[in-house]
Design a protein around this motif. Structure first.
Motif, PDB file in Angstrom:
ATOM      1  N   ARG A  42       6.266 -17.185  -9.507  1.00  0.00           N
ATOM      2  CA  ARG A  42       7.315 -17.136 -10.530  1.00  0.00           C
ATOM      3  C   ARG A  42       6.736 -16.598 -11.837  1.00  0.00           C
ATOM      4  NH1 ARG A  42       9.272 -22.488 -10.181  1.00  0.00           N
ATOM      5  NH2 ARG A  42       9.989 -21.786  -8.139  1.00  0.00           N
ATOM      6  N   HIS A  43       5.535 -17.040 -12.162  1.00  0.00           N
ATOM      7  CA  HIS A  43       4.844 -16.540 -13.355  1.00  0.00           C
ATOM      8  C   HIS A  43       4.634 -15.028 -13.252  1.00  0.00           C
ATOM      9  CE1 HIS A  43       1.670 -16.783 -16.590  1.00  0.00           C
ATOM     10  NE2 HIS A  43       1.279 -15.679 -15.969  1.00  0.00           N
ATOM     11  N   LEU A  44       4.078 -14.582 -12.132  1.00  0.00           N
ATOM     12  CA  LEU A  44       3.825 -13.152 -11.966  1.00  0.00           C
ATOM     13  C   LEU A  44       5.125 -12.357 -11.995  1.00  0.00           C
ATOM     14  CD1 LEU A  44       1.039 -13.149  -9.207  1.00  0.00           C
ATOM     15  CD2 LEU A  44       0.766 -12.921 -11.681  1.00  0.00           C
ATOM     16  N   GLY A  45       6.190 -12.932 -11.444  1.00  0.00           N
ATOM     17  CA  GLY A  45       7.478 -12.253 -11.471  1.00  0.00           C
ATOM     18  C   GLY A  45       7.998 -12.066 -12.884  1.00  0.00           C
ATOM     19  N   LYS A  46       7.829 -13.081 -13.729  1.00  0.00           N
ATOM     20  CA  LYS A  46       8.285 -12.966 -15.120  1.00  0.00           C
ATOM     21  C   LYS A  46       7.451 -11.946 -15.889  1.00  0.00           C
ATOM     22  CE  LYS A  46      10.218 -17.630 -15.355  1.00  0.00           C
ATOM     23  NZ  LYS A  46      10.075 -19.010 -15.889  1.00  0.00           N
ATOM     24  N   VAL A  47       6.154 -11.933 -15.633  1.00  0.00           N
ATOM     25  CA  VAL A  47       5.290 -10.953 -16.299  1.00  0.00           C
ATOM     26  C   VAL A  47       5.677  -9.539 -15.870  1.00  0.00           C
ATOM     27  CG1 VAL A  47       2.910 -10.099 -16.439  1.00  0.00           C
ATOM     28  CG2 VAL A  47       3.374 -12.552 -16.658  1.00  0.00           C
ATOM     29  N   ARG A  48       5.925  -9.362 -14.579  1.00  0.00           N
ATOM     30  CA  ARG A  48       6.293  -8.030 -14.090  1.00  0.00           C
ATOM     31  C   ARG A  48       7.624  -7.572 -14.672  1.00  0.00           C
ATOM     32  NH1 ARG A  48       6.602  -7.015  -7.672  1.00  0.00           N
ATOM     33  NH2 ARG A  48       8.653  -7.998  -7.904  1.00  0.00           N
ATOM     34  N   SER A  49       8.602  -8.462 -14.714  1.00  0.00           N
ATOM     35  CA  SER A  49       9.909  -8.098 -15.278  1.00  0.00           C
ATOM     36  C   SER A  49       9.788  -7.727 -16.750  1.00  0.00           C
ATOM     37  CB  SER A  49      10.894  -9.256 -15.106  1.00  0.00           C
ATOM     38  OG  SER A  49      11.171  -9.477 -13.739  1.00  0.00           O
ATOM     39  N   LEU A 102       0.816  -1.216   0.000  1.00  0.00           N
ATOM     40  CA  LEU A 102       0.000   0.000   0.000  1.00  0.00           C
ATOM     41  C   LEU A 102       0.851   1.268   0.000  1.00  0.00           C
ATOM     42  CD1 LEU A 102      -2.833  -1.125   2.444  1.00  0.00           C
ATOM     43  CD2 LEU A 102      -3.037  -0.711  -0.008  1.00  0.00           C
ATOM     44  N   SER A 103       2.104   1.143   0.421  1.00  0.00           N
ATOM     45  CA  SER A 103       3.007   2.302   0.401  1.00  0.00           C
ATOM     46  C   SER A 103       3.665   2.492  -0.956  1.00  0.00           C
ATOM     47  CB  SER A 103       4.085   2.148   1.478  1.00  0.00           C
ATOM     48  OG  SER A 103       5.015   1.125   1.122  1.00  0.00           O
ATOM     49  N   GLY A 104       3.400   1.565  -1.896  1.00  0.00           N
ATOM     50  CA  GLY A 104       3.945   1.691  -3.243  1.00  0.00           C
ATOM     51  C   GLY A 104       5.131   0.809  -3.536  1.00  0.00           C
ATOM     52  N   ALA A 105       5.515  -0.052  -2.597  1.00  0.00           N
ATOM     53  CA  ALA A 105       6.665  -0.928  -2.808  1.00  0.00           C
ATOM     54  C   ALA A 105       6.279  -2.119  -3.680  1.00  0.00           C
ATOM     55  CB  ALA A 105       7.204  -1.418  -1.470  1.00  0.00           C
ATOM     56  N   ASP A 106       7.258  -2.641  -4.420  1.00  0.00           N
ATOM     57  CA  ASP A 106       7.068  -3.887  -5.155  1.00  0.00           C
ATOM     58  C   ASP A 106       7.316  -5.055  -4.212  1.00  0.00           C
ATOM     59  OD1 ASP A 106       6.400  -2.881  -7.646  1.00  0.00           O
ATOM     60  OD2 ASP A 106       8.485  -2.750  -8.312  1.00  0.00           O
ATOM     61  N   LEU A 107       6.357  -5.953  -4.117  1.00  0.00           N
ATOM     62  CA  LEU A 107       6.525  -7.126  -3.272  1.00  0.00           C
ATOM     63  C   LEU A 107       7.462  -8.125  -3.938  1.00  0.00           C
ATOM     64  CD1 LEU A 107       2.890  -7.800  -1.993  1.00  0.00           C
ATOM     65  CD2 LEU A 107       4.670  -6.334  -1.007  1.00  0.00           C
ATOM     66  N   VAL A 166       1.094 -21.258 -17.316  1.00  0.00           N
ATOM     67  CA  VAL A 166       1.970 -20.879 -16.210  1.00  0.00           C
ATOM     68  C   VAL A 166       3.387 -20.823 -16.768  1.00  0.00           C
ATOM     69  CG1 VAL A 166       2.870 -21.482 -13.930  1.00  0.00           C
ATOM     70  CG2 VAL A 166       0.476 -21.953 -14.490  1.00  0.00           C
ATOM     71  N   LEU A 167       4.059 -19.705 -16.565  1.00  0.00           N
ATOM     72  CA  LEU A 167       5.398 -19.518 -17.128  1.00  0.00           C
ATOM     73  C   LEU A 167       6.436 -20.195 -16.239  1.00  0.00           C
ATOM     74  CD1 LEU A 167       5.063 -15.815 -18.315  1.00  0.00           C
ATOM     75  CD2 LEU A 167       5.021 -17.887 -19.732  1.00  0.00           C
ATOM     76  N   ASP A 168       6.307 -21.493 -16.171  1.00  0.00           N
ATOM     77  CA  ASP A 168       7.227 -22.354 -15.431  1.00  0.00           C
ATOM     78  C   ASP A 168       7.318 -23.646 -16.231  1.00  0.00           C
ATOM     79  OD1 ASP A 168       7.657 -24.726 -13.476  1.00  0.00           O
ATOM     80  OD2 ASP A 168       8.309 -22.987 -12.304  1.00  0.00           O
ATOM     81  N   ASP A 169       8.491 -23.980 -16.711  1.00  0.00           N
ATOM     82  CA  ASP A 169       8.592 -25.079 -17.664  1.00  0.00           C
ATOM     83  C   ASP A 169       8.339 -26.450 -17.042  1.00  0.00           C
ATOM     84  OD1 ASP A 169       8.952 -23.481 -19.884  1.00  0.00           O
ATOM     85  OD2 ASP A 169      11.123 -23.391 -19.647  1.00  0.00           O
ATOM     86  N   ASP A 170       8.484 -26.577 -15.725  1.00  0.00           N
ATOM     87  CA  ASP A 170       8.107 -27.842 -15.087  1.00  0.00           C
ATOM     88  C   ASP A 170       6.599 -28.063 -15.194  1.00  0.00           C
ATOM     89  OD1 ASP A 170      10.702 -28.484 -14.394  1.00  0.00           O
ATOM     90  OD2 ASP A 170      10.566 -27.588 -12.400  1.00  0.00           O
ATOM     91  N   VAL A 171       5.829 -26.991 -15.049  1.00  0.00           N
ATOM     92  CA  VAL A 171       4.380 -27.085 -15.223  1.00  0.00           C
ATOM     93  C   VAL A 171       4.043 -27.323 -16.689  1.00  0.00           C
ATOM     94  CG1 VAL A 171       2.189 -25.844 -15.012  1.00  0.00           C
ATOM     95  CG2 VAL A 171       3.921 -25.624 -13.227  1.00  0.00           C
ATOM     96  N   ARG A 172       4.718 -26.614 -17.574  1.00  0.00           N
ATOM     97  CA  ARG A 172       4.413 -26.706 -19.000  1.00  0.00           C
ATOM     98  C   ARG A 172       4.699 -28.100 -19.563  1.00  0.00           C
ATOM     99  NH1 ARG A 172       3.450 -21.529 -20.668  1.00  0.00           N
ATOM    100  NH2 ARG A 172       3.640 -21.932 -22.909  1.00  0.00           N
ATOM    101  N   LYS A 173       5.679 -28.789 -18.991  1.00  0.00           N
ATOM    102  CA  LYS A 173       5.980 -30.148 -19.455  1.00  0.00           C
ATOM    103  C   LYS A 173       4.798 -31.087 -19.254  1.00  0.00           C
ATOM    104  CE  LYS A 173      10.952 -29.791 -18.595  1.00  0.00           C
ATOM    105  NZ  LYS A 173      12.065 -30.154 -17.680  1.00  0.00           N
ATOM    106  N   ILE A 174       3.951 -30.763 -18.288  1.00  0.00           N
ATOM    107  CA  ILE A 174       2.772 -31.584 -18.015  1.00  0.00           C
ATOM    108  C   ILE A 174       1.543 -31.023 -18.726  1.00  0.00           C
ATOM    109  CG2 ILE A 174       1.224 -32.404 -16.194  1.00  0.00           C
ATOM    110  CD1 ILE A 174       3.695 -32.260 -14.310  1.00  0.00           C
ATOM    111  N   LEU A 175       1.353 -29.706 -18.623  1.00  0.00           N
ATOM    112  CA  LEU A 175       0.161 -29.085 -19.210  1.00  0.00           C
ATOM    113  C   LEU A 175       0.210 -29.046 -20.728  1.00  0.00           C
ATOM    114  CD1 LEU A 175      -0.765 -25.867 -17.188  1.00  0.00           C
ATOM    115  CD2 LEU A 175      -1.822 -28.120 -17.071  1.00  0.00           C
ATOM    116  N   CYS A 176       1.351 -28.642 -21.267  1.00  0.00           N
ATOM    117  CA  CYS A 176       1.417 -28.327 -22.702  1.00  0.00           C
ATOM    118  C   CYS A 176       2.834 -28.554 -23.225  1.00  0.00           C
ATOM    119  CB  CYS A 176       0.973 -26.885 -22.945  1.00  0.00           C
ATOM    120  SG  CYS A 176       1.749 -25.662 -21.836  1.00  0.00           S
ATOM    121  N   PRO A 177       3.297 -29.802 -23.237  1.00  0.00           N
ATOM    122  CA  PRO A 177       4.689 -30.070 -23.610  1.00  0.00           C
ATOM    123  C   PRO A 177       5.037 -29.694 -25.043  1.00  0.00           C
ATOM    124  CG  PRO A 177       3.428 -32.112 -23.432  1.00  0.00           C
ATOM    125  CD  PRO A 177       2.570 -31.027 -22.859  1.00  0.00           C
TER     126      PRO A 177
END
Length: 400
Positions: free
Chosen positions: A245-252, A22-27, A195-206
């Motif tokens: 991790r997904h949200l972190g990649k999107v933010r970056s 709420l103070s404007g910091a990035d978590l 989900v921008l995590d390749d361990d997940v993608r190997k199962i969801l959408c290889p």
């Protein structure tokens, strides 16, 4: 706020994190995981309140919506994602591939109903070519619509479709995106992220693009001046750490795009998993057919707290959550209710119960239940028409 038996408020462990946001910091991603792991009702209530307050600080109380139409031009697809009930082989029952006349008819109907946007995505159909090349087919689709309806904004072709075209034709991502842009594509859907995590993608959408490829394609679009949206498919096999991790990649990605003077990402959309008609292996592994609203709302709140400094507009999916659930999300950090869609096939074929079409009046009415102003917008969040400020009589519950 209710205290625990020791007299400590249940939100005490997360209050410093919420205050930082709420103070404007990035978590940090670790702080996001801490928030996602909260189970105490008091802590979750504090999380909702903080996300709602931050939304108010960042974008105000107005809730927006867009009049648009989905055109899923084919469900014929070479890939076999474990969550997808939409795709078909070309010779399979239920396979379809819209001809140009039908696509134009759908666009005309959309314009007649006041649409400002066509969202066009489809399966990866190897036969979708002209003279043995894929790119001319996609360019022709865009030319077809833009010639007849030049004022329509075309929000079209996901990063996965861009990679497919580039691979089929031996082109770079930049060459494909530039050609689509020149033909009239105005923005890129941020789908296929899952989900921008390749361990997940190997199962969801290889067979799909990797996390790095998705990020590269979207960054390339931004560099060429084409904005995009961003999404996350949540509530299946991923962990809180992988969600963050997904949200972190999107933010970056967005930070880099903004630093280079680009519009970048216009909105973040959470897409909770619907598994009712999904392929059986993943459906059995997940163990339920419909999204868990409480989980989706918690992640909605954390997404606002984590991304809000960089991506101001957050949208729920009424197709996946139902209109009541999506309206509740407007009190958990969202400020946009999405589009009218007019038709939707991908999620509906997975068994979603939210419907396939909402009128502008239905979206307006849902928003006005919250006693918040309503504003029609275009794809890039520019206002259209007058602000509606007349409130309805009562606000809905927050979702719990």
């Amino acid at each position: 706020m209710t205290a625990t038996h020791s007299g400590t408020p249940p939100s005490a462990t997360i209050d410093p994190i919420l205050e930082r946001a709420l103070s404007g910091a990035d978590l940090s991603e670790a702080e996001g995981v801490t928030l996602l792991r909260q189970t105490d009702p008091g802590a979750i209530a504090a999380l909702r309140q903080a996300a709602d307050q931050l939304r108010r600080q960042q974008v105000g109380d107005t809730v927006t919506y867009v009049i648009n139409r989905n055109i899923n031009y084919t469900n014929i697809c070479e890939q076999h994602c474990s969550f997808c009930a939409f795709r078909r082989d070309a010779d399979e029952d239920g396979a379809y591939w819209l001809n140009e006349g039908v696509i134009l008819e759908k666009a005309a109907e959309a314009v007649q109903q006041g649409a400002t946007e066509i969202c066009m995505q489809g399966g990866l159909n190897p036969e979708a070519q002209i003279d043995g090349r894929s790119l001319p087919y996609y360019v022709r689709l865009i030319n077809l619509i833009k010639t007849e309806f030049p004022r329509l904004h075309l929000h079209a072709f996901s990063p996965q479709e861009v990679q497919f075209i580039a691979r089929q034709d031996g082109l770079s991502y930049a060459e494909v995106i530039a050609a689509l842009q020149a033909a009239g594509v105005g923005s890129m859907p941020g789908t296929a992220a899952e989900v921008l995590d390749d361990d997940v993608r190997k199962i969801l959408c290889p067979e799909k693009i990797t996390s790095a490829e998705w990020l590269e394609i979207v960054a390339t679009a931004h560099q060429l001046g084409m904005p995009s949206t961003s999404t996350m498919l949540s509530g299946h096999i991923e962990t809180p750490e992988q969600q963050m991790r997904h949200l972190g990649k999107v933010r970056s990605l967005q930070q880099a795009s903004l630093a280079n003077g680009h519009t970048g990402i216009t909105e973040f959309i959470l897409l909770p998993f619907v598994g009712q008609e999904a392929p059986k292996p993943l459906r059995r592994r997940v163990g339920r057919d419909q999204p868990v609203l409480a989980d989706a709302l918690k992640l909605t709140a954390v997404s606002r707290l984590f991304l809000g400094n960089w991506i101001a507009n957050h949208q729920p999916s009424w197709v996946k959550l139902g209109l009541a659930g999506a309206t509740a999300a407007l009190t958990w950090g969202c400020n946009d209710l999405g589009g009218t869609l007019m038709e939707e096939h991908i999620t509906t074929m997975a068994g979603a119960q939210g419907g396939t079409c909402k009128t502008a009046a239905e979206l307006q009415s849902a928003i006005q239940q919250l006693k918040r102003p309503v504003q029609q917008r275009d794809t890039l969040y520019q206002p259209i028409g007058a602000l509606l400020i007349e409130p309805a009589s009562a606000a809905p519950k927050s979702g719990f």
